[in-house]
Design an enzyme around this catalytic site. Sequence first.
Site, short mmCIF file in Angstrom:
data_model
loop_
_atom_site.label_atom_id
_atom_site.label_comp_id
_atom_site.label_asym_id
_atom_site.label_seq_id
_atom_site.Cartn_x
_atom_site.Cartn_y
_atom_site.Cartn_z
N ASN A 182 57.65 70.68 31.82
CA ASN A 182 59.06 70.35 31.69
C ASN A 182 59.80 71.58 31.19
O ASN A 182 59.26 72.39 30.44
CB ASN A 182 59.28 69.17 30.75
N GLY A 239 52.92 62.09 23.80
CA GLY A 239 54.05 62.70 24.50
C GLY A 239 54.08 62.33 25.96
O GLY A 239 54.57 61.27 26.36
N CYS A 241 59.98 75.31 20.86
CA CYS A 241 60.44 74.92 22.20
C CYS A 241 60.34 76.13 23.12
O CYS A 241 60.99 77.15 22.89
CB CYS A 241 61.88 74.42 22.18
#
Lengths: 301, 241
Positions: A67, A265, A129
Amino acid sequence: MVVQLGHITLKNPVIPASGTCGFGQEMHEWLDLNILGAIATKGTTRLPRYGNPVPRIAECGATGMLNAVGLQNPGVEEVIRHEIPALRQIYQGPIIANVSGFNIEDYAYVCERVDKETDAAILEVNISCPNVHNGGMAFGTSPKAAAEVTRAVKAVTTKPVFMKLSPNVTDITAIARACVEAGADGLCLINTVLGMRIDIRRRKPVLANRYGGYSGPGIFPIALRMVNQVSKACPGTPIIGCGGVQRAEDVIEMMMAGASAVEIGAANLQNPNACKQIIEQLPEVMQELQIDHLRDIIGIV
Amino acid sequence: MKQSKWNILSNVCIAEKVWKMVLRGDTTAMQPGQFVEIAVPGYYLRRPISVCDIQDDCLTIIYKTVGHGTDLMARMQPGETLDILSCLGHGYDLRKAGDEVLVVGGGVGVPPLIYLAKQLRAQGKHVHAVLGFNTEKEVFAEEMFASLGCKVEVCTMDGSYGRRGVVTDLIAKPAPFYYACGPLPMLRAIAETVGTNGQMSMEERMGCGVGICVGCSIETKKGVRRVCKEGPVFDAEELIW
């Protein structure tokens, strides 16, 4: 199935990971959120963000997905005003508020706002991130920067601070130790592994962002190894294990590696009932393995 | 969102790389324009496929084989079961249609318009279906619309079937309210030449299909919208080209 995460008691160790349960509203349509050990809410930044251009999802065969969402979120004020209160209407358990930033002031600002205006039990500070430029993972790949963020956040909150670590480093224990020495109450690991897919017909990256974070069962062995290393390097620091957990056996394995609780997740994206099924399977698996209390297995390997 | 097991009743090739699968399961509350997410054994993410038709407890989907996952679906046999999430997203708003309605489909964007046309016809609307394909071998669904009592026109890019050209060549202006689904360039051309008095179904790579991962978000005039949740159907005037 009760576990302790620092001073916070969870009815079970299963937590949907940040970014895979939004702020709970969608998941509430098909499952009772109150069965969960805790909820880790969507990564929140100072200002609203759309995130990266689409496409921002790519599959990796049976082993997972990439992602590159890039921290889409409505911004901290909207989260305080609308999202957390709305979550409280449907969920009474512990909230783990995930926060992110692009500089140290951002992290401190968002944590201070969340500390003051919400009843979140834990602040989970995302310094990992991989999908944003000028921030995110940059803070999680240097012990010095990770410590600076930890100190800045600890200075503005009395809530437990868990730093969410990146696997995209040579030595995760150095980062983990730096965070703990700077005052982190706990650690959460791992975030996604930086990856890539190429559309060989178009001769272009599948993701508009070129690279993205790899998650799913393919990263489970990496996550397990890192949780084990960090648990040995930082004894006494509670760890939320995260990365590729798909089933109750994986939860047990992650806890044996050193995790006190476990985030689920990508499995939620594949199976919206993944957390529920894992929670339901856990007692059977514990019985089969003759585990009376989950606390007895944390870090035994 | 409903998660359940479905039994495959049939799975046949109806055009080049285009397959029609009929499944039996819980079809209640499925709306035209909604989609299902199919778990394909051996692949991590589900495949989002639009609802093509509902008949009692049977769901019809029409899908194109575009990769390994859909290739595997094409090899599945009657009697096998699939784990499916159904009733996903927001479909077409039938209340927006006048007595004369236009439905415009391109390629594998055509299937959701079949169930839509069926419902519009049940309301006594006059439905004009304009279908566009690249070439004759890819043409399907013409007779499905005809059997519903729709006026059907087909065009192909290479002129090998129907009229040569693109769907916008076949739409008389001013057009009535339209419902469209197809590739992005087709939707853009409709917005530019026909206008925005219609609804369009969008496509995007999805993670979850149920609104939790925000992988498929697009920017619209009304703000950020998830194709899987607020969509896949949007008012054409909301979309940014």
